[in-house]
Design a protein around this motif. Sequence first.
Motif, PDB file in Angstrom:
ATOM      1  N   MET A 138      60.577 -28.651  -7.660  1.00 57.38           N
ATOM      2  CA  MET A 138      60.093 -27.369  -8.175  1.00 57.38           C
ATOM      3  C   MET A 138      60.194 -27.267  -9.692  1.00 57.38           C
ATOM      4  SD  MET A 138      61.600 -24.898  -5.168  1.00 57.38           S
ATOM      5  CE  MET A 138      61.010 -23.359  -5.883  1.00 57.38           C
ATOM      6  N   HIS A 139      60.992 -28.136 -10.300  1.00 56.53           N
ATOM      7  CA  HIS A 139      61.171 -28.110 -11.754  1.00 56.53           C
ATOM      8  C   HIS A 139      60.249 -29.070 -12.493  1.00 56.53           C
ATOM      9  CE1 HIS A 139      64.401 -25.224 -12.272  1.00 56.53           C
ATOM     10  NE2 HIS A 139      65.050 -25.754 -11.239  1.00 56.53           N
ATOM     11  N   ARG A 140      59.252 -29.651 -11.806  1.00 58.73           N
ATOM     12  CA  ARG A 140      58.300 -30.525 -12.486  1.00 58.73           C
ATOM     13  C   ARG A 140      56.887 -30.278 -11.950  1.00 58.73           C
ATOM     14  NH1 ARG A 140      61.323 -34.287  -9.171  1.00 58.73           N
ATOM     15  NH2 ARG A 140      60.039 -35.010  -7.428  1.00 58.73           N
ATOM     16  N   PRO A 141      55.870 -30.643 -12.711  1.00 56.08           N
ATOM     17  CA  PRO A 141      54.492 -30.443 -12.249  1.00 56.08           C
ATOM     18  C   PRO A 141      54.201 -31.267 -11.003  1.00 56.08           C
ATOM     19  CG  PRO A 141      54.565 -30.885 -14.617  1.00 56.08           C
ATOM     20  CD  PRO A 141      55.925 -31.187 -14.077  1.00 56.08           C
ATOM     21  N   TRP A 142      53.250 -30.782 -10.198  1.00 52.46           N
ATOM     22  CA  TRP A 142      52.816 -31.498  -9.000  1.00 52.46           C
ATOM     23  C   TRP A 142      51.408 -32.040  -9.195  1.00 52.46           C
ATOM     24  CZ3 TRP A 142      54.257 -26.664  -5.690  1.00 52.46           C
ATOM     25  CH2 TRP A 142      55.642 -26.588  -5.562  1.00 52.46           C
ATOM     26  N   GLN A 143      51.066 -33.036  -8.419  1.00 52.09           N
ATOM     27  CA  GLN A 143      49.711 -33.553  -8.416  1.00 52.09           C
ATOM     28  C   GLN A 143      48.843 -32.692  -7.512  1.00 52.09           C
ATOM     29  OE1 GLN A 143      48.482 -36.160 -10.284  1.00 52.09           O
ATOM     30  NE2 GLN A 143      50.495 -36.085 -11.270  1.00 52.09           N
ATOM     31  N   ARG A 144      47.711 -32.207  -8.045  1.00 55.65           N
ATOM     32  CA  ARG A 144      46.698 -31.426  -7.334  1.00 55.65           C
ATOM     33  C   ARG A 144      47.184 -30.028  -6.957  1.00 55.65           C
ATOM     34  NH1 ARG A 144      42.799 -34.421  -3.273  1.00 55.65           N
ATOM     35  NH2 ARG A 144      41.394 -32.941  -4.263  1.00 55.65           N
ATOM     36  N   GLN A 145      48.315 -29.886  -6.270  1.00 59.34           N
ATOM     37  CA  GLN A 145      48.804 -28.554  -5.928  1.00 59.34           C
ATOM     38  C   GLN A 145      49.451 -27.920  -7.157  1.00 59.34           C
ATOM     39  OE1 GLN A 145      52.009 -28.477  -3.094  1.00 59.34           O
ATOM     40  NE2 GLN A 145      52.063 -26.250  -2.966  1.00 59.34           N
ATOM     41  N   GLU A 146      49.091 -26.672  -7.430  1.00 57.35           N
ATOM     42  CA  GLU A 146      49.659 -25.968  -8.571  1.00 57.35           C
ATOM     43  C   GLU A 146      51.107 -25.584  -8.283  1.00 57.35           C
ATOM     44  OE1 GLU A 146      49.674 -24.309 -12.397  1.00 57.35           O
ATOM     45  OE2 GLU A 146      48.171 -25.581 -11.408  1.00 57.35           O
ATOM     46  N   ASN A 147      52.010 -25.957  -9.183  1.00 63.67           N
ATOM     47  CA  ASN A 147      53.416 -25.585  -9.065  1.00 63.67           C
ATOM     48  C   ASN A 147      53.627 -24.288  -9.842  1.00 63.67           C
ATOM     49  OD1 ASN A 147      56.179 -25.268  -9.142  1.00 63.67           O
ATOM     50  ND2 ASN A 147      56.628 -27.425  -9.544  1.00 63.67           N
ATOM     51  N   SER A 148      53.474 -23.169  -9.164  1.00 65.48           N
ATOM     52  CA  SER A 148      53.538 -21.868  -9.829  1.00 65.48           C
ATOM     53  C   SER A 148      54.937 -21.557 -10.343  1.00 65.48           C
ATOM     54  CB  SER A 148      53.065 -20.765  -8.874  1.00 65.48           C
ATOM     55  OG  SER A 148      51.699 -20.938  -8.562  1.00 65.48           O
ATOM     56  N   PHE A 149      55.959 -22.014  -9.625  1.00 66.75           N
ATOM     57  CA  PHE A 149      57.329 -21.780 -10.086  1.00 66.75           C
ATOM     58  C   PHE A 149      57.523 -22.437 -11.452  1.00 66.75           C
ATOM     59  CE2 PHE A 149      61.651 -23.263 -10.684  1.00 66.75           C
ATOM     60  CZ  PHE A 149      62.393 -22.116 -10.475  1.00 66.75           C
ATOM     61  N   HIS A 150      57.079 -23.678 -11.577  1.00 66.43           N
ATOM     62  CA  HIS A 150      57.237 -24.417 -12.831  1.00 66.43           C
ATOM     63  C   HIS A 150      56.369 -23.827 -13.929  1.00 66.43           C
ATOM     64  CE1 HIS A 150      56.328 -27.830 -15.617  1.00 66.43           C
ATOM     65  NE2 HIS A 150      57.619 -28.030 -15.489  1.00 66.43           N
ATOM     66  N   ALA A 151      55.147 -23.431 -13.582  1.00 73.50           N
ATOM     67  CA  ALA A 151      54.204 -22.945 -14.587  1.00 73.50           C
ATOM     68  C   ALA A 151      54.589 -21.579 -15.139  1.00 73.50           C
ATOM     69  CB  ALA A 151      52.805 -22.889 -13.988  1.00 73.50           C
ATOM     70  N   LEU A 152      55.073 -20.688 -14.280  1.00 78.48           N
ATOM     71  CA  LEU A 152      55.322 -19.302 -14.679  1.00 78.48           C
ATOM     72  C   LEU A 152      56.750 -19.052 -15.124  1.00 78.48           C
ATOM     73  CD1 LEU A 152      53.441 -17.460 -11.788  1.00 78.48           C
ATOM     74  CD2 LEU A 152      52.550 -18.136 -14.022  1.00 78.48           C
ATOM     75  N   GLY A 153      57.664 -19.803 -14.556  1.00 81.16           N
ATOM     76  CA  GLY A 153      59.063 -19.503 -14.758  1.00 81.16           C
ATOM     77  C   GLY A 153      59.494 -18.351 -13.865  1.00 81.16           C
ATOM     78  N   ALA A 154      60.777 -18.269 -13.610  1.00 78.75           N
ATOM     79  CA  ALA A 154      61.299 -17.258 -12.686  1.00 78.75           C
ATOM     80  C   ALA A 154      61.082 -15.845 -13.191  1.00 78.75           C
ATOM     81  CB  ALA A 154      62.790 -17.512 -12.445  1.00 78.75           C
ATOM     82  N   GLN A 155      60.913 -15.680 -14.497  1.00 76.63           N
ATOM     83  CA  GLN A 155      60.704 -14.335 -15.041  1.00 76.63           C
ATOM     84  C   GLN A 155      59.313 -13.804 -14.717  1.00 76.63           C
ATOM     85  OE1 GLN A 155      60.980 -17.099 -16.820  1.00 76.63           O
ATOM     86  NE2 GLN A 155      59.160 -17.212 -18.156  1.00 76.63           N
ATOM     87  N   GLY A 156      58.403 -14.661 -14.324  1.00 77.87           N
ATOM     88  CA  GLY A 156      57.052 -14.225 -13.994  1.00 77.87           C
ATOM     89  C   GLY A 156      56.819 -14.023 -12.516  1.00 77.87           C
ATOM     90  N   ILE A 157      57.892 -14.005 -11.727  1.00 76.14           N
ATOM     91  CA  ILE A 157      57.773 -13.898 -10.269  1.00 76.14           C
ATOM     92  C   ILE A 157      58.586 -12.712  -9.776  1.00 76.14           C
ATOM     93  CG2 ILE A 157      58.231 -15.069  -8.074  1.00 76.14           C
ATOM     94  CD1 ILE A 157      57.952 -17.754  -9.637  1.00 76.14           C
ATOM     95  N   LEU A 158      57.915 -11.771  -9.091  1.00 75.47           N
ATOM     96  CA  LEU A 158      58.591 -10.647  -8.448  1.00 75.47           C
ATOM     97  C   LEU A 158      58.710 -10.929  -6.954  1.00 75.47           C
ATOM     98  CD1 LEU A 158      56.767  -7.587 -10.094  1.00 75.47           C
ATOM     99  CD2 LEU A 158      58.707  -8.902 -10.955  1.00 75.47           C
TER     100      LEU A 158
END
Length: 536
Positions: free
Chosen positions: A326-346
């Motif tokens: 979860m702390h690194r980019p994924w191939q093809r599937q978007e890793n939203s946790f990594h991209a947004l950071g925990a502050q961007g998730i409710l």
Amino acid sequence: MSPARVLLHGGEVVDGTGAGRRRADVLVEGDRISAVTGIPSGIDAHVMDVSGSVVFPGFIDAHAHDDLALLRPGGVESKVMQGVTVDVIGNCGHGCAPVATDPRLQASYSGPVLGRFPEAVSWQSFPEYLDRLSTTGLRTNAVALVPHGALRASITGYARRPLDARELARATRDLDQALERGAAGLSLGLMYAPGDVADRAELVALARVVAARGRVLAAHIRSEGDDVIDSLRELLDIARRSDVRVQLSHLKVVSPRNRGRMPEVLAVLDAARSEGIDITADVYPYAAGSTTAAALFPNWALADGVPGLLALLDTPSERARIVASMHRPWQRQENSFHALGAQGILLAGFRQPGNEAYEGARLSDVADERGVDAAECLCRLMTEEQGELTVVMFQMDEDDVTTALSWPWSLIGSDGLPVQSPYTHPRMYGTFARILSEYVRKRGLLTLEEAIRRMTALPAERFRIPGRGVVREGAAADLVVASPEQIEDHATFAAPRRFPEHVRAVLVNGAFATLDGVATESSAGAFLPVRRSSTA
């Protein structure tokens, strides 16, 4: 309330076609509009004085997830109070039919999108689900897409592999039977398990079935982030090889590093249309999205659905592998946790004692309170809540949203999640009022007539729903009475469950679903079967 005749007198009409606003009375008889202007004086009818208001066609939510909510008392009140009279359900590959080989997996994975599944359902196949819709009094009308994820799960569960020849033959047969029964098309959720493992041959074969019936293929593409262009090209290749009409689900570009890429996306779409590919899209007017929290985990961890994910999270070595992933980019599937950071998730959907205080909280704040890494915190919350969590993610740039709404071929869809938790995304309550208040009246991005067309006649044409989306003699009496100069969207991210103001009345099939801004008990909605020859 459904008097035999209703006369909407003294107001103006915006008829859905894009034509200019004009002064006109509207006469409703039964479930149809019997006249627009030219109405004899003194006619025997229930007269509603709509002076100072405008009569619109009922809004068509081009992207809804109300598959189960339609069958729950009060499940779609947030739509009705906005003026929605037709829900297009079955989107993003998520659905409650056909029933999966393991219904428990289906309920756990799609429940945070569709709302909690009942202990038992009265259907197995998709046609049986349509029978249930057809025999139930609904608050809105329903148009149904066959969800690819549910179709696949009914045949091979959540297996992490393409369908073999025998399974694909069954999938095409079951899809064709659902289309014959009146389904509007097929929806793909290529970001979500199990649809994410479908190969090109499977998708083209299914798309050809849809094309042969003259229906539409709605698609949540594999990535709306770094790989958005390649994901679009995959969808367009499927369209070329099948000649299917395509509806791109929730047109957007996600993650901070992709901000400003919407013009690039629209250039690809415009080139496709110039080539002859029949593609449109739906858009919701917010810079945040919402989905199941399971989508924040790598898809390989969902081979056995959410229960399988929970089993991995209970295994220390696998849990550590998931957290590292979860702390690194994924191939093809978007890793939203990594991209947004925990502050961007409710977070939403909590049911365990002690966790209710986290409803609507940022993941970063919960992690800080617990003193743990944010990915580890999410893993713990998923375990505690047995995977039944929903997330709201601040993924998009407002300028990209505005650009998407400006595209002439964009329809309006809420993508609202009818979850029963206290917190939810405000789009479930505010989408259509927000278009009129924010993007028509305040920003002037769209004219009133064009905005109404995008919410009425255009989706009716796109999904081939006859006699809907227009105010004209003989059309279905799905109508909204509202004041566009005053309408206000009150649903916010701080207080999402608030109805809009100045929607005076909503009629569904000639019956008042709301009157004077108050919901009635009418259930005049119906399942609307789509036929090959249908035109709006």
